[in-house]
Scaffold this active site. Structure first.
Site, PDB file in Angstrom:
ATOM      1  N   SER A  15       0.809  -1.449   0.295  1.00  0.00           N
ATOM      2  CA  SER A  15       0.084  -0.476  -0.063  1.00  0.00           C
ATOM      3  C   SER A  15       1.181   1.475  -0.085  1.00  0.00           C
ATOM      4  CB  SER A  15      -0.861  -0.262   1.043  1.00  0.00           C
ATOM      5  OG  SER A  15      -0.410  -0.149   2.045  1.00  0.00           O
ATOM      6  N   MET A  89      10.553  -6.450   4.567  1.00  0.00           N
ATOM      7  CA  MET A  89      10.466  -7.020   6.058  1.00  0.00           C
ATOM      8  C   MET A  89      11.765  -8.295   6.502  1.00  0.00           C
ATOM      9  SD  MET A  89       8.367  -5.518   7.417  1.00  0.00           S
ATOM     10  CE  MET A  89       7.432  -5.942   8.642  1.00  0.00           C
ATOM     11  N   LEU A  92      18.412  -6.365   5.487  1.00  0.00           N
ATOM     12  CA  LEU A  92      19.454  -6.071   4.989  1.00  0.00           C
ATOM     13  C   LEU A  92      21.297  -6.321   4.387  1.00  0.00           C
ATOM     14  CD1 LEU A  92      18.241  -3.099   2.894  1.00  0.00           C
ATOM     15  CD2 LEU A  92      17.640  -5.395   2.677  1.00  0.00           C
ATOM     16  N   HIS A 108       8.851   3.746   8.752  1.00  0.00           N
ATOM     17  CA  HIS A 108       8.319   2.317   9.961  1.00  0.00           C
ATOM     18  C   HIS A 108       6.929   3.154  10.656  1.00  0.00           C
ATOM     19  CE1 HIS A 108       9.040  -1.033  13.219  1.00  0.00           C
ATOM     20  NE2 HIS A 108       8.731   0.586  14.328  1.00  0.00           N
ATOM     21  N   ASP A 144      15.971  -0.370  11.488  1.00  0.00           N
ATOM     22  CA  ASP A 144      14.987   0.786  11.933  1.00  0.00           C
ATOM     23  C   ASP A 144      16.069   1.485  12.531  1.00  0.00           C
ATOM     24  OD1 ASP A 144      12.867  -0.427  10.790  1.00  0.00           O
ATOM     25  OD2 ASP A 144      12.056  -1.466  13.210  1.00  0.00           O
TER      26      ASP A 144
END
Ligand code: GAR
Length: 224
Positions: A15, A89, A92, A108, A144
């Site tokens: 989305s 999700m 990396l 986030h 994050d």
């Protein structure tokens, strides 16, 4: 107008990808999505990319290094200048993150640095916070984390469950991400000493209270 070439990494619904696709559809928007990479073949977001005529690829995430190598090849082929993580999700590869330092952003669903990691909205409810929201930030190797470009705040309602709060946050994600991308593409965002400076941005002088400052009947009926 020159448009910033963006590659979007997704894992699922897409989305936020759709919000970016919508923004890029405007002629005056200074960025374009030239590539979508999903680590999952069944990600619904792949269909959104196809519907918008955007080149899309599936790169399975067997291990971090293999994913990074394959993704890097595709990103360079398309001359991608900025990576946008949109519901991607997986963690990396560190070298990959460093290679894209200040050229990779993430969204986030919390007001970072609170509630990093999974189930941010559920943990916000459990903590009893009165405000929640989302953050767009440059990506650093630790999950994050990274310089914050922008945040959007929503109030937590007393009867919220995880799905109601997630939906309220998602609605503002869809506004914040296109805004952050535009600011970057306009060259108005720079990182100085691990903080982001946004050039020529006006910040409203307002304080918002939750619970609201209620008086009269509402207060009188509050149990002593
Ligand atoms: C969004 O809420 C996004 O903030 C979150 O996953 C959802 C993806 O939805 N991302 C993270 O939690 C990353 N740590 P979408 O696929 O519909 O954009």
């Amino acid at each position: 107008m020159r448009r910033l070439r963006v590659g979007v990494l997704i894992s699922g619904r897409g989305s936020n990808l759709q919000a970016l696709i919508g923004a890029c559809a405007a002629e005056t928007y200074p960025a374009e999505i030239v590539l979508v990479i999903s680590n999952r073949a069944g990600a619904p977001g792949l269909r959104l990319a196809a519907a918008a005529g955007i080149r899309a690829a599936v790169v399975p995430h067997r291990d971090r290094r293999a994913f990074a190598d394959a993704a890097q090849r595709l990103l360079l082929e398309q001359n991608v200048e900025l990576i946008s993580l949109a519901g991607f999700m997986r963690i990396l590869d560190t070298d990959f993150v460093e290679m894209w330092r200040d050229r990779m952003v993430n969204i986030h669903p919390s007001l970072l640095p609170a509630f990093r990691g999974l189930h941010a909205q559920r943990r916000a409810l459990e903590a009893g916070v009165r405000f929640a929201g989302c953050t767009v930030h440059f990506v650093r190797p630790e999950l994050d984390t990274g310089p914050i470009i922008g945040q959007a705040v929503v109030a937590v309602h007393p009867d919220d469950d995880e799905s109601a709060l997630s939906a309220r946050i998602l609605a503002v994600e869809h506004r914040l991400y296109p805004l952050a991308l535009r600011l970057i593409a306009e060259g108005r965002v720079r990182v100085v000493a691990e903080r982001v400076e946004v050039m020529n941005a006006e910040v409203p002088l307002a304080a918002v209270l939750n619970p609201p400052d209620c008086t009269g009947e509402a207060l009188a009926s509050f149990p002593a």
